[in-house]
Design an enzyme around this catalytic site. Structure first.
Site, PDB file in Angstrom:
ATOM      1  N   GLY A  60      13.824 -19.622 -36.228  1.00  0.00           N
ATOM      2  CA  GLY A  60      13.410 -18.241 -35.995  1.00  0.00           C
ATOM      3  C   GLY A  60      13.635 -17.804 -34.558  1.00  0.00           C
ATOM      4  O   GLY A  60      14.340 -18.460 -33.786  1.00  0.00           O
ATOM      5  N   ASP A 108      11.757  -6.620 -31.072  1.00  0.00           N
ATOM      6  CA  ASP A 108      11.234  -7.952 -31.317  1.00  0.00           C
ATOM      7  C   ASP A 108      10.119  -8.332 -30.353  1.00  0.00           C
ATOM      8  O   ASP A 108       9.247  -9.142 -30.689  1.00  0.00           O
ATOM      9  CB  ASP A 108      12.361  -8.986 -31.196  1.00  0.00           C
ATOM     10  CG  ASP A 108      13.382  -8.870 -32.314  1.00  0.00           C
ATOM     11  OD1 ASP A 108      13.210  -7.997 -33.179  1.00  0.00           O
ATOM     12  OD2 ASP A 108      14.348  -9.638 -32.317  1.00  0.00           O
ATOM     13  N   MET A 114      10.439  -7.584 -36.884  1.00  0.00           N
ATOM     14  CA  MET A 114      11.601  -8.075 -36.145  1.00  0.00           C
ATOM     15  C   MET A 114      12.905  -7.805 -36.887  1.00  0.00           C
ATOM     16  O   MET A 114      13.574  -8.703 -37.399  1.00  0.00           O
ATOM     17  CB  MET A 114      11.406  -9.552 -35.826  1.00  0.00           C
ATOM     18  CG  MET A 114      10.167  -9.791 -34.967  1.00  0.00           C
ATOM     19  SD  MET A 114       9.779 -11.510 -34.667  1.00  0.00           S
ATOM     20  CE  MET A 114      10.947 -11.908 -33.358  1.00  0.00           C
ATOM     21  N   LEU A 115      13.263  -6.523 -36.943  1.00  0.00           N
ATOM     22  CA  LEU A 115      14.482  -6.055 -37.579  1.00  0.00           C
ATOM     23  C   LEU A 115      15.171  -5.065 -36.643  1.00  0.00           C
ATOM     24  O   LEU A 115      14.496  -4.275 -35.975  1.00  0.00           O
ATOM     25  CB  LEU A 115      14.174  -5.364 -38.911  1.00  0.00           C
ATOM     26  CG  LEU A 115      13.520  -6.227 -39.993  1.00  0.00           C
ATOM     27  CD1 LEU A 115      13.038  -5.345 -41.136  1.00  0.00           C
ATOM     28  CD2 LEU A 115      14.489  -7.286 -40.495  1.00  0.00           C
ATOM     29  N   ALA A 116      16.499  -5.083 -36.619  1.00  0.00           N
ATOM     30  CA  ALA A 116      17.247  -4.215 -35.710  1.00  0.00           C
ATOM     31  C   ALA A 116      16.955  -2.738 -35.948  1.00  0.00           C
ATOM     32  O   ALA A 116      16.762  -1.969 -34.996  1.00  0.00           O
ATOM     33  CB  ALA A 116      18.745  -4.483 -35.855  1.00  0.00           C
ATOM     34  N   HIS A 117      16.924  -2.329 -37.230  1.00  0.00           N
ATOM     35  CA  HIS A 117      16.699  -0.911 -37.511  1.00  0.00           C
ATOM     36  C   HIS A 117      15.263  -0.500 -37.222  1.00  0.00           C
ATOM     37  O   HIS A 117      14.998   0.663 -36.907  1.00  0.00           O
ATOM     38  CB  HIS A 117      17.104  -0.550 -38.946  1.00  0.00           C
ATOM     39  CG  HIS A 117      16.555  -1.455 -39.998  1.00  0.00           C
ATOM     40  ND1 HIS A 117      17.106  -2.680 -40.284  1.00  0.00           N
ATOM     41  CD2 HIS A 117      15.505  -1.322 -40.848  1.00  0.00           C
ATOM     42  CE1 HIS A 117      16.432  -3.258 -41.261  1.00  0.00           C
ATOM     43  NE2 HIS A 117      15.444  -2.453 -41.622  1.00  0.00           N
ATOM     44  N   HIS A 244      25.805   8.349 -63.062  1.00  0.00           N
ATOM     45  CA  HIS A 244      26.234   7.362 -64.049  1.00  0.00           C
ATOM     46  C   HIS A 244      27.752   7.237 -64.008  1.00  0.00           C
ATOM     47  O   HIS A 244      28.455   8.240 -63.949  1.00  0.00           O
ATOM     48  CB  HIS A 244      25.803   7.790 -65.465  1.00  0.00           C
ATOM     49  CG  HIS A 244      26.289   6.854 -66.525  1.00  0.00           C
ATOM     50  ND1 HIS A 244      25.683   5.643 -66.784  1.00  0.00           N
ATOM     51  CD2 HIS A 244      27.354   6.952 -67.373  1.00  0.00           C
ATOM     52  CE1 HIS A 244      26.345   5.040 -67.760  1.00  0.00           C
ATOM     53  NE2 HIS A 244      27.357   5.811 -68.138  1.00  0.00           N
TER      54      HIS A 244
END
Length: 264
Positions: A60, A108, A114-117, A244
């Protein structure tokens, strides 16, 4: 169980659960193997020693906040993470901390998600607040994805957390599912394995969480994240038209099922 069945069971993968790798001893290629000591996750007792050709250590990430002078402004970190409020303003501590004037922390380093976006959203939010336009990121509406095959994606709490939340707040949790096995595009691509699960508040109809495993799940989750963020109800979603034949019809099936309708 679904992820285990789709990602591991049918593949030549030997795996362990409920254990930790407590010690790894490097080997020498062609001479001696890498040894890994395994301990029980609860008792911490040694249960097995593995001998393998190679070991990839993926422990991590940790916040890179040391030697930044945080202590000098009265900020106490917790395992390196900086405490912030909903406006991304830095707090002196995680327990009843006071706002540190003119200092913000995103990404972070604050450990919220803890995600970039998520970090990008927090950065935008921080700037909005700096400019005097009050804003708070709804982390329950931030989607996440695992780029396995098939993909896994989610937004909102786990089902267990939703059950606890419903009991605590006094509302009834509803659940509806859509299947990739009934989706023509998934079948055409030979990827009929997978499902989508929608968790919602039965009283208000609002979507609380969505979990998907299947082809392009990472793309399908965005519609669901938008629904959580906007407070869209399953009643409203059930009447929205989905193209569809597309994978989005998996979600259409789940939304319609939530209100007792059928997509076919």
């Amino acid at each position: 169980k679904q992820a285990e069945r789709l990602l591991i069971r049918d593949r030549p993968i030997d795996y362990r659960t409920g254990v930790f790798a407590s010690e790894v001893t490097p080997g020498i290629p062609g001479e001696k193997p890498v040894t890994i000591k395994m301990i029980d996750a609860k008792t911490k007792e040694h249960v097995e020693t593995l001998e393998v050709d190679a070991c990839m250590v993926a422990t991590g990430r940790v916040p890179n906040t040391a030697n930044m002078g945080l202590e000098e402004i009265g900020v106490a970190t917790q395992r390196g993470f900086v405490a912030v409020n909903e406006k991304m303003q830095v707090l002196t501590s995680h327990e009843d901390g006071q706002v540190v004037p003119n200092v913000w922390c995103i990404g972070d380093a604050n450990g919220k998600m803890m995600l970039a976006h998520a970090a990008s959203a927090q950065g935008i939010s921080a700037v909005e607040n700096i400019c005097g336009r009050a804003h708070a990121v709804n982390h329950d509406a931030v989607p996440a994805a695992c780029f396995t095959h098939p993909e896994i994606s989610m937004v909102g709490p786990t089902e267990e957390q939703c059950v606890e939340k419903a009991a605590k707040e006094g509302w009834t949790l509803g659940k509806s599912q859509g299947s990739f096995r009934a989706n023509s595009k998934a079948l055409a691509e030979g990827e009929g394995n997978g499902m989508a699960k929608v968790l919602f508040n039965k009283e208000t109809g609002k979507v609380v969480a969505v979990h998907i495993i299947g082809l392009h799940a990472a793309d399908l989750i965005q519609e669901c994240a938008n629904a959580v963020a906007a407070g869209t109800t399953v009643q409203e979603l059930s009447m929205m038209v989905h193209t569809h034949p597309t994978l989005s019809e998996v979600m259409d099936e789940a939304f319609k099922g939530a209100v007792g309708m059928s997509s076919h």
